[in-house]
Enzyme design. Structure first.
Site, PDB file in Angstrom:
ATOM      1  N   CYS A 198       9.907  55.972  -4.574  1.00  0.00           N
ATOM      2  CA  CYS A 198       9.640  56.779  -5.765  1.00  0.00           C
ATOM      3  C   CYS A 198       8.314  56.347  -6.401  1.00  0.00           C
ATOM      4  O   CYS A 198       8.025  55.156  -6.518  1.00  0.00           O
ATOM      5  CB  CYS A 198      10.766  56.640  -6.777  1.00  0.00           C
ATOM      6  SG  CYS A 198      10.477  57.652  -8.233  1.00  0.00           S
ATOM      7  N   TYR A 247       9.030  42.744 -61.395  1.00  0.00           N
ATOM      8  CA  TYR A 247      10.471  42.674 -61.159  1.00  0.00           C
ATOM      9  C   TYR A 247      10.775  42.590 -59.659  1.00  0.00           C
ATOM     10  O   TYR A 247      10.344  43.442 -58.887  1.00  0.00           O
ATOM     11  CB  TYR A 247      11.111  43.930 -61.760  1.00  0.00           C
ATOM     12  CG  TYR A 247      12.607  43.926 -61.768  1.00  0.00           C
ATOM     13  CD1 TYR A 247      13.292  43.085 -62.625  1.00  0.00           C
ATOM     14  CD2 TYR A 247      13.323  44.770 -60.935  1.00  0.00           C
ATOM     15  CE1 TYR A 247      14.672  43.082 -62.645  1.00  0.00           C
ATOM     16  CE2 TYR A 247      14.697  44.780 -60.956  1.00  0.00           C
ATOM     17  CZ  TYR A 247      15.374  43.932 -61.804  1.00  0.00           C
ATOM     18  OH  TYR A 247      16.738  43.932 -61.820  1.00  0.00           O
ATOM     19  N   ASP A 253      19.594  53.917 -62.507  1.00  0.00           N
ATOM     20  CA  ASP A 253      20.344  54.060 -61.263  1.00  0.00           C
ATOM     21  C   ASP A 253      21.825  54.157 -61.630  1.00  0.00           C
ATOM     22  O   ASP A 253      22.165  54.126 -62.808  1.00  0.00           O
ATOM     23  CB  ASP A 253      20.070  52.883 -60.311  1.00  0.00           C
ATOM     24  CG  ASP A 253      20.240  51.540 -61.007  1.00  0.00           C
ATOM     25  OD1 ASP A 253      21.034  51.467 -61.972  1.00  0.00           O
ATOM     26  OD2 ASP A 253      19.588  50.562 -60.604  1.00  0.00           O
TER      27      ASP A 253
END
Length: 923
Positions: free
Chosen positions: A840, A345, A129
């Site tokens: 409604c 890990y 990385d």
DNA sequence: GCAAGGTC
């Protein structure tokens, strides 16, 4: 690559950590031609040197394999700038910096220098990385010091498995300078911004205020960092959201039905309505025609999938959720388990397994466990059909696999409870990942009562599968009785219930990790550090429910920068830096270009923040007393007592003048008690008198002599006013409505002040119970100033529709609120019998309007437009009794059917049987 | 005495 056979060359191999050096050496030395694996000490006791022979592209090598422990070097200012008072903090934006090897790493550096001298090649096995690439160049720098002729190579690998490692060493590449450059940029920006702001705000504020948390032994540092501050920002932002929440009452209709098989609870498909009138009208209709008809019965099988493979953040979140373990403790324990070889890990972003991972072997190892061993056996039995290849979460850091067990253990003697828990979570999570999803049978029953839709559902688990081993999750278990399409029944209860909207909860540790993850704050390995830093710096606290609140200090700092208009406490800055770093690593932006522009911007920001330091002082003034050590003459008076605090019932409420000139009456019990009454912004002077209010209780409530600024109040008000904050004073209330208060109202993010103005948290709710007048005043003010955009726009659209003239005599009209269709219906209540209205049909929409109001264009149609009607009615006394069109307030209703229906009276709220008129008679 | 990032 190498020059064929002949005399063996020597290669120095360096990994990022000792465990990788050991693991890779182990893999590369398996071949008998390696001459076996030898190990010797280096200068650092943690970083051994492994030796073996190996052939790269047919060239024989004598391999030495050692390691560093993360970064070998640190970035720091040159000596002249190191002392805090050695320079103006603004100088730190261009003070020379250098990379150096700290004392505790010098033995590793020496090992590298000594070993490099003996070698021709250097092979870098750092993590793949950006940070790893940067560390690689640190290693190169140390090695070149003693050997300028090194042939430097980079091994690229993503997992510690044989094929991958052999492949990496046979296909070496050159290290990537651009990746390393990106990290150099980050380091320099972090150091310069962090050091400058930290020194600035620490030296500015530390001695100017009485910081009650400070102890002798501990030096107070008011640190700023591009990760810790946005993390604090998340905590404060949620806290403010809670404070500014204005509870809103809503209504819903609930229906239950008892049968021999049990009870079904049906919920209203409209959810809940904020319009009281509308809800009661519909409720009345349901009660008068209470026959329920089953309109739909659905039976569906639904899978519930096991979680993705485990990444660091998920491990931290789940340990927090399941065990209430802090992320810091989780990582500490996980690191122990990793070091002892029990789990892989623990710092990984990866949540999908490589196809090369031997998942079956990992399961096999767990077969002997007394608790979950039998589940592992079932997983491996093909006839059980329990196995399923794990899903992919879509993340791969190309460096590490998901966290999984690497060694069997039924518990070690040295383990703490937390070790047991984390190991169990890792194992059970892994076993769950390779299992079939749970299957549930979900039954949904829809019913119709007087045209209103209700629904009930139940879930029965058909196959638990992964849930058998993943004891942390549960599902379903709710049964409902059998219903058939077309079946009719009379509900056992049909109630109109009210509720109040609740503010969101404080952020949990899992929430906070999610916020950071989404905003790219920190890395998987450092997020827990940033959270811990907030606690260490007294910026935030964590309560017994693992939820975070800002401290006075944390809130004051964020408020100070927010008042300046800077978003230093928001994640944007880090996001910008992250994208610039990416550009550097891709080669689309140059290192120097990004450094220059970013530091230039941050320096300008720093200079401006320093010019506006008054904002920081003002924010701190809200929470802390001034210290005598600095600016003692500016110290504020404690304030005069107005009344006993009705909320905590312990401390006094005192009158205070804020540094910005505004007045408030606050509880001395702060921060435990946050009761506060903000006074009109037009007050220029206020003094507590000895006059006691004759109406407000519990007393005594001392009246306050006010002086208002003439130009800020309407002409018909006096500038002098003897007022009372107990709730009896109409003049004061009206001036709050007209002028607002001295709390913050301009920012889009409500601060402490606004939270109090708009009467929000549960604590304040109870406060306002004995100060009812203030609640009315502040909510009216909020409405008048349009603090609910949806509300005012709804009102507007409803009015414009009516002004245009709705077609008369049609059975439906378009909903002016949501656009769906409104059907014409007839009210059956005694008070409104025969009166027609449109309501409604859309689920969740509360729009409703009387037909005669449409035709006449009359203003009484405020009942339409949803919430405005309920706001109006609440002002008239909690809404009860002021019903549609304002016509009725005299009687309750009578059931036309004569059926004894249980429910609550929609006027007084009392439960009863509505075959009779409610005893309250609608009053 | 300051940041964040590695890792022991």
């Amino acid at each position: 690559m190498a020059g064929g056979g002949g005399r063996p060359l020597r290669a120095l191999n360096v990994a990022e950590k000792p465990s990788v050096a050991k693991a890779v050496s182990g893999i590369l030395s398996k071949n008998p031609s390696s001459g076996g694996l030898r190990v010797r000490e280096g200068r650092s006791r943690y970083n051994k040197i492994f030796e073996f022979n190996y052939a790269i592209q047919n060239q024989q090598f004598q391999m030495s394999f050692t390691s560093v422990t993360g970064h070998l070097m640190e970035l720091e200012f040159e000596d002249r700038y190191r002392k805090w008072h050695s320079c103006d903090p603004v100088d730190l934006y261009h003070a020379p910096v250098r990379k150096h090897v700290p004392q505790d790493k010098s033995d590793i550096e020496k090992t590298l220098e000594e070993e490099a001298r003996k070698c021709q090649w250097l092979i870098l096995w750092l993590d793949c990385d950006r940070e790893g690439e940067n560390i690689a160049f640190e290693v190169v720098e140390a090695c070149l010091r003693t050997n300028r002729n090194l042939n430097i190579w980079r091994a690229r690998f993503s997992a510690l498995i044989d094929r991958e490692i052999h492949d990496a060493v046979q296909h070496l590449v050159r290290p990537n300078q651009l990746f390393a450059d990106a990290v150099d940029v980050r380091q320099e920006i972090d150091l310069r911004i962090g050091a400058s702001f930290t020194r600035f705000q620490t030296m500015l504020l530390k001695d100017a205020f009485v910081l009650d948390f400070a102890t002798e032994e501990r030096n107070v540092i008011l640190s700023y960092g591009p990760c810790q501050f946005p993390t604090l920002g998340f905590v404060v932002e949620r806290f403010w959201e809670i404070q500014s929440h204005e509870p809103e009452e809503f209504w819903t209709i609930n229906c239950t039905h008892n049968s021999e098989e049990g009870t079904a609870t049906f919920s209203w498909m409209r959810g809940h309505l904020f319009d009281y009138t509308c809800a009661t009208i519909i409720y009345e209709m349901c009660v008068l025609e209470p026959n329920a008809t089953v309109t739909n019965v659905r039976n569906q099988e639904k899978p519930r999938y096991p979680p993705h493979p485990l990444s660091t953040i998920e491990l931290e979140k789940r340990a927090s959720r399941y065990f209430r373990m802090s992320s810091e403790q989780t990582m500490k324990v996980a690191e122990d388990l990793y070091q002892a070889g029990f789990i892989s890990y623990p710092r990984t972003e990866t949540d999908s397994f490589s196809v090369r991972t031997d998942l079956h072997t990992i399961v096999q190892e767990q077969q002997g466990h007394p608790t979950w061993g039998s589940y592992a056996q079932r997983l491996l039995d093909p006839e059980a059909g329990l196995w399923r290849n794990p899903s992919s979460g879509g993340h791969d850091d190309k460096a590490h696999p998901p966290i999984h067990p690497t060694k069997f253990s039924a518990g070690e003697s040295g383990w703490s409870q937390d070790h047991h828990k984390v190991y169990e979570l890792v194992v059970r999570h892994f076993l769950a990942c390779v299992s079939q999803p749970a299957i549930g049978a979900v039954t949904t029953v829809d019913i119709d009562i007087a045209g209103e839709q209700f629904s009930a559902s139940g879930t029965v688990i058909l196959a638990k599968n992964y849930l058998d081993v993943y004891r942390f999750e549960t599902w379903g278990g709710s049964m409902i009785p059998t219903y058939n399409y077309g079946q009719q029944f009379t509900p056992t209860t049909l109630t109109l219930d009210s509720g109040v909207t609740r503010p969101p909860p404080l952020l949990s540790e899992a929430d906070l990790l999610s916020c950071m993850d989404n905003a790219g704050i920190g890395t998987d390995a450092t997020m827990h550090d940033h959270i811990k830093k907030l606690l260490d710096r007294f910026y935030a606290t964590k309560d017994s429910n693992m939820r975070f609140s800002p401290t006075k200090l944390g809130e004051a700092l964020v408020k100070g920068y927010d008042d300046m208009g800077y978003e230093l406490w928001k994640p944007n800055l880090r996001a910008m830096m992250e994208s610039d770093m990416k550009a550097v690593s891709m080669g689309t932006k140059r290192k120097s270009e990004v450094l220059d522009s970013c530091l230039q911007q941050m320096k300008a920001c720093f200079v401006d923040a320093r010019l506006n330091k008054e904002k920081l002082f003002e924010a701190m003034d809200v929470f802390f007393e001034r210290s005598n050590r600095a600016n003692g003459n500016e110290q504020q008076a404690i304030g005069e007592v107005v009344r006993k605090c009705g909320l905590c019932q312990e401390s006094d409420m005192v009158l205070r003048k804020k540094p910005d000139g505004n007045f408030m009456v606050g509880c001395l019990g702060y921060p435990q008690c946050r009761n506060v009454v903000w006074l009109p912004g037009s007050v220029s002077e206020a003094t507590v008198t000895t006059t006691i209010c004759s109406t407000c209780s519990p007393g005594p409530v001392y009246m306050i002599q006010f002086k208002f600024r003439r130009l800020e109040i309407p002409p018909n008000y006096n500038v002098d006013h003897l007022g009372c904050i107990g709730g009896c004073d109409d003049t004061l209330r009206q001036l709050v409505e007209i002028c607002g208060t001295g709390s913050r109202t301009t920012s889009s993010v409500p601060g402490r002040g606004q939270g109090h103005t708009s009467s929000s948290s549960s604590a304040q709710q109870s406060n306002y119970r004995d100060q009812g007048a203030w609640q009315t005043a502040s909510s009216a003010w909020q409405t008048a100033s349009g603090s609910h955009p949806s509300q005012s726009s709804r009102g507007r659209s409803a009015r414009s529709q009516r002004a245009g003239g709705a077609p008369d005599g049609e059975s439906s009209i378009p909903c002016t609120s949501c656009g769906a269709s409104c059907n014409l219906r007839t009210a059956n209540t005694e008070a409104n019998k025969g009166r027609k209205f449109y309501s409604c049909q859309a689920q969740g929409c509360s729009f409703f309007v009387w037909e005669d109001n449409i035709n006449s264009g009359g203003t009484a149609a405020r009942g339409g437009g949803g919430r405005s009607a309920s706001t109006t009615s609440r002002r008239g006394g909690r809404g009860r009794g002021s019903r549609g069109g304002g016509r009725t307030n005299d009687v309750a209703f009578v059931s036309a059917t004569g059926e004894p229906i249980s429910g609550r009276c929609f006027v007084c709220g009392e439960p009863g049987h509505f075959s009779n008129v409610c005893p309250c008679r609608g009053r």
